[in-house]
Motif scaffolding. Sequence first.
Motif, PDB file in Angstrom:
ATOM      1  N   GLY A   5       0.787  -1.229   0.000  1.00  0.00           N
ATOM      2  CA  GLY A   5       0.000   0.000   0.000  1.00  0.00           C
ATOM      3  C   GLY A   5       0.814   1.271   0.000  1.00  0.00           C
ATOM      4  O   GLY A   5       0.248   2.364   0.101  1.00  0.00           O
TER       5      GLY A   5
ATOM      6  N   THR B 131      -1.181   4.297   1.563  1.00  0.00           N
ATOM      7  CA  THR B 131      -2.604   4.189   1.253  1.00  0.00           C
ATOM      8  C   THR B 131      -3.167   2.999   2.019  1.00  0.00           C
ATOM      9  O   THR B 131      -2.445   2.278   2.707  1.00  0.00           O
ATOM     10  CB  THR B 131      -2.840   4.016  -0.259  1.00  0.00           C
ATOM     11  OG1 THR B 131      -2.373   2.718  -0.661  1.00  0.00           O
ATOM     12  CG2 THR B 131      -2.099   5.091  -1.041  1.00  0.00           C
TER      13      THR B 131
ATOM     14  N   ASP C 238      -7.341   1.112  -2.843  1.00  0.00           N
ATOM     15  CA  ASP C 238      -8.329   1.522  -1.845  1.00  0.00           C
ATOM     16  C   ASP C 238      -9.467   2.321  -2.458  1.00  0.00           C
ATOM     17  O   ASP C 238     -10.313   2.861  -1.739  1.00  0.00           O
ATOM     18  CB  ASP C 238      -7.658   2.339  -0.739  1.00  0.00           C
ATOM     19  CG  ASP C 238      -6.939   3.581  -1.261  1.00  0.00           C
ATOM     20  OD1 ASP C 238      -6.946   3.816  -2.487  1.00  0.00           O
ATOM     21  OD2 ASP C 238      -6.347   4.320  -0.437  1.00  0.00           O
TER      22      ASP C 238
ATOM     23  N   ASN D 124      -4.650   0.176   0.909  1.00  0.00           N
ATOM     24  CA  ASN D 124      -4.725  -1.163   0.322  1.00  0.00           C
ATOM     25  C   ASN D 124      -3.582  -1.352  -0.672  1.00  0.00           C
ATOM     26  O   ASN D 124      -2.895  -0.403  -1.039  1.00  0.00           O
ATOM     27  CB  ASN D 124      -6.075  -1.364  -0.368  1.00  0.00           C
ATOM     28  CG  ASN D 124      -6.523  -2.813  -0.368  1.00  0.00           C
ATOM     29  OD1 ASN D 124      -5.713  -3.725  -0.272  1.00  0.00           O
ATOM     30  ND2 ASN D 124      -7.837  -3.030  -0.457  1.00  0.00           N
ATOM     31  N   ARG D 125      -3.430  -2.589  -1.152  1.00  0.00           N
ATOM     32  CA  ARG D 125      -2.393  -2.897  -2.116  1.00  0.00           C
ATOM     33  C   ARG D 125      -2.692  -2.229  -3.452  1.00  0.00           C
ATOM     34  O   ARG D 125      -3.837  -1.868  -3.746  1.00  0.00           O
ATOM     35  CB  ARG D 125      -2.265  -4.408  -2.308  1.00  0.00           C
ATOM     36  CG  ARG D 125      -3.476  -5.062  -2.937  1.00  0.00           C
ATOM     37  CD  ARG D 125      -3.270  -6.563  -3.150  1.00  0.00           C
ATOM     38  NE  ARG D 125      -2.219  -6.822  -4.106  1.00  0.00           N
ATOM     39  CZ  ARG D 125      -1.137  -7.523  -3.853  1.00  0.00           C
ATOM     40  NH1 ARG D 125      -0.952  -8.050  -2.666  1.00  0.00           N
ATOM     41  NH2 ARG D 125      -0.221  -7.726  -4.773  1.00  0.00           N
TER      42      ARG D 125
END
Length: 387
Positions: free
Chosen positions: A87, A104, A125, A106-107
């Motif tokens: 992320g 961030t 995300d 999420n991946r």
Amino acid sequence: MTKRLVSWKRWLGGTVAAGLLGGCSGVRYYGNPELPRPPSNTPLDYFSVNWWAPLAPPRTLEYGPRETATPAYDAASRTAVALTRDGFARGVGPDGQVKWEFKTANRFNAGPRVVDGVAYVPGGDGVLYALDAATGEEKWKYVAGEALATVPVVAEGLVLVASESDTLFAVKAADGQWAWQYRRDPPTGFTVRGASRPLVREGVAYVGFSDGFVVALSADDGGVTWERSLSGVGSEFLDVDSSPVMDANGQLYVTSYKTGIFALEAETGDMVWNSSVAGMTSLLVSGQVLFAAGDGRVDAYLAETGRLLWSHSLGERAGFAPVFAQGMLLVPTSNALLFLEPKTGRSRVAWNPGSGVTAPPFVAGRQLFVLSNGGYLYSLDLNGIDG
């Protein structure tokens, strides 16, 4: 069933064992440069490694491929921008040291686009970020609400980016304000991991969807110019996830995972030819030749007619989006980066920088930036192919 197949865009496969080079018998093979090796085992005749930066080293029992986001480069600040599965967006300087980090939620599924010093970052995300490429400072963000899955395209004053849920978002590049969006309903069955990055030419955005359609949209307002079904009937593996490409004559090329490669009239979507080779997911056009990569093979076709020029077998491996650099065709695969002769398909070098390469490399002149599945970012100097 290959390791590329997923349900509802979720990855189900595992890694292919590093070091297996089916289809590359006799080719020179080079491993991870940060591991010890004898002086004779050096790829200096094709490239040299400037530096490597460990951004997101692997953890135990992680699935693969792990890193799918192609890097980008800001020439003005000499900063490479890389997005990794943890992320983080990171800016790496010409010495291989991390200059900045931006976290961030999420991946990342796809890489950034850098234009005029701004890195447009597609978040897993569901947020599109505009960051200063030199410092990582956030300029604006747009909350799409759907995991973003393509490298952003900047054109006509807009940033276009597609989601895993078959929505194409267009926001204003200056401030991130919503301009328009276009959505199609995904099919009910299995789909292929990925999404189609739009191609914008002369005010028209061409983009594919997982229901098997390719659509031409007005870049001004997202209005449909034409749409064409390429995958026939059924509900599984209909995806047109390749990024469309166009040759100098204005002919459009797209792939259906199910029914093969299509050459279309750009103005109408009418078919010119179809090569019914299933499993292709990436295209690259150069001059009179169309290159295609996918499950188990890399092909070259005569763009005008679709005649097959050569095919390079990858065995059980998948080939990801190829790039051209210094007279070489570079093809990322699940266990090596292949250097192919574009005229013959002969493999000159196979380089595994650690767990293979899934993310397409980024070419900046003679410099190449490679993000390995081991979570390392590499800067290479390319020497090219002679003869």
